[in-house]
Design a protein around this motif. Structure first.
Motif, mmCIF file in Angstrom:
data_model
loop_
_atom_site.group_PDB
_atom_site.id
_atom_site.type_symbol
_atom_site.label_atom_id
_atom_site.label_comp_id
_atom_site.label_asym_id
_atom_site.label_seq_id
_atom_site.Cartn_x
_atom_site.Cartn_y
_atom_site.Cartn_z
ATOM 1 N N ASP A 213 0.844 -1.205 0.000
ATOM 2 C CA ASP A 213 0.000 0.000 0.000
ATOM 3 C C ASP A 213 0.872 1.245 0.000
ATOM 4 O O ASP A 213 0.659 2.174 -0.785
ATOM 5 N N ALA A 214 1.868 1.229 0.904
ATOM 6 C CA ALA A 214 2.729 2.408 1.034
ATOM 7 C C ALA A 214 3.536 2.622 -0.238
ATOM 8 O O ALA A 214 3.675 3.761 -0.710
ATOM 9 N N ILE A 215 4.055 1.558 -0.819
ATOM 10 C CA ILE A 215 4.854 1.701 -2.048
ATOM 11 C C ILE A 215 4.005 2.320 -3.151
ATOM 12 O O ILE A 215 4.393 3.303 -3.784
ATOM 13 N N ALA A 216 2.810 1.751 -3.372
ATOM 14 C CA ALA A 216 1.952 2.241 -4.463
ATOM 15 C C ALA A 216 1.502 3.684 -4.211
ATOM 16 O O ALA A 216 1.431 4.497 -5.123
ATOM 17 N N ASN A 217 1.213 3.993 -2.936
ATOM 18 C CA ASN A 217 0.734 5.329 -2.595
ATOM 19 C C ASN A 217 1.812 6.389 -2.674
ATOM 20 O O ASN A 217 1.642 7.430 -3.290
ATOM 21 N N LYS A 218 2.940 6.090 -2.003
ATOM 22 C CA LYS A 218 3.951 7.132 -1.803
ATOM 23 C C LYS A 218 4.922 7.265 -2.955
ATOM 24 O O LYS A 218 5.395 8.348 -3.249
ATOM 25 N N TYR A 219 5.252 6.155 -3.568
ATOM 26 C CA TYR A 219 6.368 6.217 -4.518
ATOM 27 C C TYR A 219 5.951 6.121 -5.988
ATOM 28 O O TYR A 219 6.785 6.252 -6.859
#
Ligand code: ATP
Length: 271
Positions: A213-219
């Motif tokens: 989730d964090a990878i797709a959202n933030k990066y």
């Protein structure tokens, strides 16, 4: 079912597709239900509005091809993937013949979905530099295509077109009874990116500590589905390289000494 290596039922399922849920319902009405429940349609007096094409448009790499394959898979239909430019032939009559043969083959392997990528290539030849002969080929081909699409004997042949350039599509294509169903397939938003990355990650050994989730959202702001698939490939590449380096540098060269998962650091290096 393979027919001269030409058309098969694709192995892509809806589980492989992230986001774009709205398309599933629409394509179900257009392709899946008529193939699976023909009697119901007969009771209502035939296939009603279904004698038209379905046009997917939007930026490259966002799942148009994937969705067309998933819908054919769901319907248990054969799938023919053809690109507009492949049909262009400067010799008089050749392009029309190619279109006729295409639809003929589709009918022979019906139910069948013809996925027509780069369908804009069949429309007028603006600025392509092909010259007059090219223009003539395109004109004849377009006519034949419309004949097959609109008036031809369709018999469980479904046409899904795709283009990145809806702006150059000839208006003749878009008239009622032709590509009447048009759906925009956009660049994925943050939620879609998460769902795409997760669907791509499903068959991969992702370390449980990785927060997709964090990878797709933030990066991954602005990434297409194809960009996300590419990121995954690169992360795998980094992980594999690291694994072999650690094997080479370990004293006993023990292949089993460390785990084989894809970690956050691998994604970071791939970004
Ligand atoms: P083009 O307009 O260039 O033909 P397209 O919209 O048809 O592009 P696809 O060929 O479907 O794009 O996507 C390319 C690859 O990107 C897929 O094989 C898949 O790995 C990944 N991909 C794209 N969109 C999605 C998605 N919505 N869900 C999962 N994977 C996706």
């Amino acid at each position: 079912l393979t027919r001269e290596g030409f058309s098969t039922v694709p192995d892509v399922t809806w589980g492989d597709v992230g986001g774009i849920d709205h398309l599933r319902t629409q394509l179900k009405d257009y392709v899946v239900n008529p193939i699976k429940y023909p009697e119901t349609f007969e009771k209502f007096g035939g296939k009603l509005n279904l004698e038209t094409g379905f046009l997917l448009y939007g930026p490259p790499g966002c799942g148009k091809t994937l969705v067309a394959k998933a819908v054919a898979n769901e319907a248990g239909a054969n799938f023919i993937h053809i690109k507009g430019p492949e049909l262009l032939n400067k010799y008089v009559g050749e392009s029309e013949r190619a279109i006729r043969t295409l639809f003929q083959r589709a009918r022979q392997s019906s139910p069948c979905v013809i996925f027509f990528d780069e369908v804009d290539a069949l429309t007028t030849n603006r600025g392509s530099g092909r010259g007059r002969e090219g223009d003539l080929a395109v004109g004849g081909l377009l006519n034949q295509f419309l004949i097959e699409l609109h008036g031809g004997d369709r018999r469980d042949v479904y046409v899904i077109g795709a283009t990145n350039r809806i702006d150059v599509i000839d208006p003749a294509f878009l008239r009622p009874g032709r590509f009447t169903n048009r759906v925009y397939v956009p660049l994925p938003n943050a939620d879609d990116r998460v769902s795409i990355l997760k669907s791509i990650a499903k068959k991969r050994p992702i370390d449980p500590s990785v927060d997709l989730d964090a990878i797709a959202n933030k990066y991954c702001e602005g990434f297409s589905g194809a960009d996300l698939a590419n990121l995954m490939d690169k992360a795998i590449h980094v992980a594999v390289k690291e694994k072999f380096q650690s094997i080479e540098s370990s004293e006993d060269g023990d292949m089993n000494s460390s785990d084989c998962t894809i970690k956050f650091t691998h994604f970071k290096q791939a970004l």
